[in-house]
Design a protein around this motif. Sequence first.
Motif, mmCIF file in Angstrom:
data_model
loop_
_atom_site.group_PDB
_atom_site.id
_atom_site.type_symbol
_atom_site.label_atom_id
_atom_site.label_comp_id
_atom_site.label_asym_id
_atom_site.label_seq_id
_atom_site.Cartn_x
_atom_site.Cartn_y
_atom_site.Cartn_z
ATOM 1 N N LYS A 16 10.135 -0.637 -6.148
ATOM 2 C CA LYS A 16 9.944 0.266 -5.010
ATOM 3 C C LYS A 16 10.885 1.462 -5.069
ATOM 4 O O LYS A 16 10.502 2.569 -4.696
ATOM 5 C CB LYS A 16 10.104 -0.487 -3.691
ATOM 6 N N ALA A 19 9.395 3.976 -7.587
ATOM 7 C CA ALA A 19 8.043 4.494 -7.353
ATOM 8 C C ALA A 19 8.053 5.981 -7.042
ATOM 9 O O ALA A 19 8.863 6.449 -6.245
ATOM 10 C CB ALA A 19 7.380 3.716 -6.223
ATOM 11 N N SER A 21 5.180 7.486 -5.941
ATOM 12 C CA SER A 21 4.305 7.600 -4.779
ATOM 13 C C SER A 21 3.658 6.248 -4.517
ATOM 14 O O SER A 21 3.801 5.314 -5.311
ATOM 15 C CB SER A 21 3.224 8.671 -5.009
ATOM 16 N N SER A 22 2.950 6.155 -3.398
ATOM 17 C CA SER A 22 2.229 4.926 -3.059
ATOM 18 C C SER A 22 1.096 5.275 -2.103
ATOM 19 O O SER A 22 1.098 6.355 -1.495
ATOM 20 C CB SER A 22 3.175 3.904 -2.415
ATOM 21 N N ASN A 23 0.129 4.376 -2.006
ATOM 22 C CA ASN A 23 -0.923 4.530 -1.006
ATOM 23 C C ASN A 23 -1.549 3.178 -0.683
ATOM 24 O O ASN A 23 -1.440 2.235 -1.456
ATOM 25 C CB ASN A 23 -1.983 5.555 -1.438
ATOM 26 N N ARG A 24 -2.163 3.103 0.471
ATOM 27 C CA ARG A 24 -2.811 1.879 0.934
ATOM 28 C C ARG A 24 -4.217 1.825 0.364
ATOM 29 O O ARG A 24 -4.919 2.841 0.300
ATOM 30 C CB ARG A 24 -2.863 1.884 2.466
ATOM 31 N N LYS A 89 -0.928 -2.383 -0.942
ATOM 32 C CA LYS A 89 -0.272 -1.092 -1.104
ATOM 33 C C LYS A 89 0.014 -0.931 -2.592
ATOM 34 O O LYS A 89 0.578 -1.837 -3.219
ATOM 35 C CB LYS A 89 1.026 -1.016 -0.300
ATOM 36 N N ARG A 90 -0.402 0.204 -3.142
ATOM 37 C CA ARG A 90 -0.204 0.469 -4.567
ATOM 38 C C ARG A 90 0.921 1.472 -4.749
ATOM 39 O O ARG A 90 0.938 2.533 -4.154
ATOM 40 C CB ARG A 90 -1.485 0.996 -5.203
ATOM 41 N N TYR A 91 1.868 1.099 -5.607
ATOM 42 C CA TYR A 91 2.995 1.949 -5.967
ATOM 43 C C TYR A 91 2.775 2.452 -7.397
ATOM 44 O O TYR A 91 2.359 1.689 -8.269
ATOM 45 C CB TYR A 91 4.310 1.157 -5.921
ATOM 46 N N GLU A 101 0.965 0.616 -12.209
ATOM 47 C CA GLU A 101 0.427 0.553 -10.853
ATOM 48 C C GLU A 101 0.781 -0.826 -10.327
ATOM 49 O O GLU A 101 0.327 -1.832 -10.854
ATOM 50 C CB GLU A 101 -1.084 0.773 -10.865
ATOM 51 N N ASP A 103 0.781 -3.456 -7.277
ATOM 52 C CA ASP A 103 0.076 -3.783 -6.043
ATOM 53 C C ASP A 103 0.810 -4.873 -5.270
ATOM 54 O O ASP A 103 1.005 -5.981 -5.775
ATOM 55 C CB ASP A 103 -1.351 -4.258 -6.346
ATOM 56 N N GLU A 104 1.192 -4.530 -4.051
ATOM 57 C CA GLU A 104 1.788 -5.484 -3.113
ATOM 58 C C GLU A 104 0.680 -5.867 -2.136
ATOM 59 O O GLU A 104 0.188 -5.020 -1.388
ATOM 60 C CB GLU A 104 2.957 -4.838 -2.382
#
Length: 155
Positions: A16, A19, A21-24, A89-91, A101, A103-104
């Motif tokens: 984290k 990272a 960037s990230s997005n849902r 959520k992808r970081y 990539e 994924d949480e």
Amino acid sequence: MVEIERKFLVKSQAFKKEAKSSNRIVQGFLNTDPLRTVRVRVSGDKGFITVKGKGNQSGTTRFEWEKEIPIHEAEALIPLCEPGVIDKKRYFVEVGKHVFEVDEFFGDNAGLIIAEIELNHEEEAYTRPDWLGEEVTNEVKYYNSQLSKIPFKAW
């Protein structure tokens, strides 16, 4: 239209901090047949429909066709999907010359974190960050299409 990808479990939250960037992402599956998976995805403010074929013996290479569609169409298709919508959520984490990539997962898959890296060929070298754990590329239970059917909390 071929995807070459490796999947790994993630053993710490250190990614984290790295990272960029990230997005849902919310996604569902119109079809989860392993020979032709059809996915609908809402990623940030964009919609996508994706068809994936069966993977090769190592699980790293398979057919993939993806098309951006209007977000309102993707949102309208999600309720038509098979039960078990994926929420994550992808970081995006740059490591060397590649982007992992990560994924949480949330909901029924909460507690699961998977990193993926796309390669140009199966033997391509890449830098392995400290937070990267066991490789699970060919383990079907870690495919999103399977996590929608048998979520992590049920293991």
